[in-house]
Design a protein around this motif. Sequence first.
Motif, mmCIF file in Angstrom:
data_model
loop_
_atom_site.group_PDB
_atom_site.id
_atom_site.type_symbol
_atom_site.label_atom_id
_atom_site.label_comp_id
_atom_site.label_asym_id
_atom_site.label_seq_id
_atom_site.Cartn_x
_atom_site.Cartn_y
_atom_site.Cartn_z
ATOM 1 N N SER A 14 -0.165 -5.991 6.589
ATOM 2 C CA SER A 14 0.595 -4.909 7.206
ATOM 3 C C SER A 14 0.815 -3.819 6.161
ATOM 4 O O SER A 14 1.012 -4.114 4.987
ATOM 5 C CB SER A 14 1.938 -5.454 7.688
ATOM 6 N N VAL A 15 0.775 -2.555 6.600
ATOM 7 C CA VAL A 15 1.022 -1.421 5.710
ATOM 8 C C VAL A 15 2.048 -0.515 6.365
ATOM 9 O O VAL A 15 1.958 -0.231 7.562
ATOM 10 C CB VAL A 15 -0.275 -0.630 5.423
ATOM 11 N N GLN A 16 3.008 -0.066 5.584
ATOM 12 C CA GLN A 16 4.041 0.853 6.054
ATOM 13 C C GLN A 16 3.971 2.102 5.180
ATOM 14 O O GLN A 16 4.106 2.018 3.960
ATOM 15 C CB GLN A 16 5.413 0.196 5.916
ATOM 16 N N LEU A 17 3.766 3.264 5.794
ATOM 17 C CA LEU A 17 3.686 4.532 5.072
ATOM 18 C C LEU A 17 4.976 5.299 5.303
ATOM 19 O O LEU A 17 5.453 5.379 6.442
ATOM 20 C CB LEU A 17 2.487 5.325 5.599
ATOM 21 N N ASP A 18 5.543 5.878 4.237
ATOM 22 C CA ASP A 18 6.783 6.633 4.427
ATOM 23 C C ASP A 18 6.479 7.947 5.156
ATOM 24 O O ASP A 18 5.335 8.408 5.181
ATOM 25 C CB ASP A 18 7.505 6.845 3.095
ATOM 26 N N MET A 24 3.708 3.941 0.009
ATOM 27 C CA MET A 24 3.373 2.949 1.029
ATOM 28 C C MET A 24 3.674 1.567 0.474
ATOM 29 O O MET A 24 3.626 1.348 -0.728
ATOM 30 C CB MET A 24 1.914 3.055 1.468
ATOM 31 N N GLU A 25 4.032 0.683 1.385
ATOM 32 C CA GLU A 25 4.267 -0.707 1.027
ATOM 33 C C GLU A 25 3.326 -1.561 1.854
ATOM 34 O O GLU A 25 3.159 -1.319 3.053
ATOM 35 C CB GLU A 25 5.720 -1.089 1.260
ATOM 36 N N ALA A 26 2.712 -2.538 1.211
ATOM 37 C CA ALA A 26 1.747 -3.396 1.884
ATOM 38 C C ALA A 26 2.120 -4.857 1.675
ATOM 39 O O ALA A 26 2.708 -5.220 0.655
ATOM 40 C CB ALA A 26 0.345 -3.134 1.357
ATOM 41 N N PHE A 41 3.007 -5.247 -2.341
ATOM 42 C CA PHE A 41 2.982 -4.236 -3.389
ATOM 43 C C PHE A 41 3.381 -2.878 -2.824
ATOM 44 O O PHE A 41 3.362 -2.654 -1.620
ATOM 45 C CB PHE A 41 1.627 -4.164 -4.096
ATOM 46 N N ARG A 42 3.784 -1.995 -3.733
ATOM 47 C CA ARG A 42 4.194 -0.634 -3.368
ATOM 48 C C ARG A 42 3.327 0.351 -4.143
ATOM 49 O O ARG A 42 3.169 0.220 -5.355
ATOM 50 C CB ARG A 42 5.671 -0.405 -3.713
ATOM 51 N N LEU A 43 2.769 1.311 -3.425
ATOM 52 C CA LEU A 43 1.984 2.384 -4.035
ATOM 53 C C LEU A 43 2.751 3.686 -3.865
ATOM 54 O O LEU A 43 3.335 3.930 -2.807
ATOM 55 C CB LEU A 43 0.617 2.513 -3.365
ATOM 56 N N GLU A 44 2.761 4.508 -4.911
ATOM 57 C CA GLU A 44 3.413 5.812 -4.843
ATOM 58 C C GLU A 44 2.412 6.883 -5.239
ATOM 59 O O GLU A 44 1.643 6.703 -6.176
ATOM 60 C CB GLU A 44 4.625 5.847 -5.775
ATOM 61 N N ARG A 45 2.427 8.016 -4.510
ATOM 62 C CA ARG A 45 1.516 9.118 -4.806
ATOM 63 C C ARG A 45 2.187 10.046 -5.809
ATOM 64 O O ARG A 45 3.289 10.521 -5.588
ATOM 65 C CB ARG A 45 1.174 9.889 -3.545
ATOM 66 N N ALA A 54 3.453 0.775 -8.048
ATOM 67 C CA ALA A 54 4.794 0.812 -8.622
ATOM 68 C C ALA A 54 5.439 -0.572 -8.686
ATOM 69 O O ALA A 54 6.333 -0.804 -9.492
ATOM 70 C CB ALA A 54 5.680 1.750 -7.815
ATOM 71 N N ALA A 55 4.984 -1.508 -7.848
ATOM 72 C CA ALA A 55 5.568 -2.852 -7.834
ATOM 73 C C ALA A 55 4.593 -3.826 -7.182
ATOM 74 O O ALA A 55 3.875 -3.468 -6.257
ATOM 75 C CB ALA A 55 6.884 -2.848 -7.062
ATOM 76 N N VAL A 56 4.581 -5.060 -7.704
ATOM 77 C CA VAL A 56 3.757 -6.137 -7.149
ATOM 78 C C VAL A 56 4.599 -7.403 -7.133
ATOM 79 O O VAL A 56 5.336 -7.668 -8.079
ATOM 80 C CB VAL A 56 2.498 -6.401 -8.007
ATOM 81 N N GLU A 57 4.491 -8.172 -6.074
ATOM 82 C CA GLU A 57 5.188 -9.457 -6.011
ATOM 83 C C GLU A 57 4.268 -10.487 -5.369
ATOM 84 O O GLU A 57 3.632 -10.230 -4.357
ATOM 85 C CB GLU A 57 6.470 -9.324 -5.201
ATOM 86 N N LEU A 58 4.200 -11.662 -5.999
ATOM 87 C CA LEU A 58 3.390 -12.771 -5.497
ATOM 88 C C LEU A 58 4.288 -13.966 -5.246
ATOM 89 O O LEU A 58 4.603 -14.697 -6.166
ATOM 90 C CB LEU A 58 2.294 -13.156 -6.492
#
Length: 68
Positions: A14-18, A24-26, A41-45, A54-58
């Motif tokens: 699942s992906v959520q775009l602000d 975006m958070e996936a 994980f979170r990606l920032e432009r 910007a963040a990763v969690e496993l």
Amino acid sequence: LRSLGPRPVLRRCSVQLDPHRTAMEAFASIATGHRVRAMAFRLERGPDQRWRCAAVELDGLGAPPRHT
């Protein structure tokens, strides 16, 4: 997510775009045999329009065990 046993299989993602399209958070759940693991994980432009992680969690990998 490597395994000596069965090959990992993507079960769900699942992906959520602000609303401003600057982050975006996936999320993904991955099965390896009977075990299911989670990854987020979170990606920032940035100002240069490049996406950066910007963040990763496993699923708590490497976290100390909880005692209840």
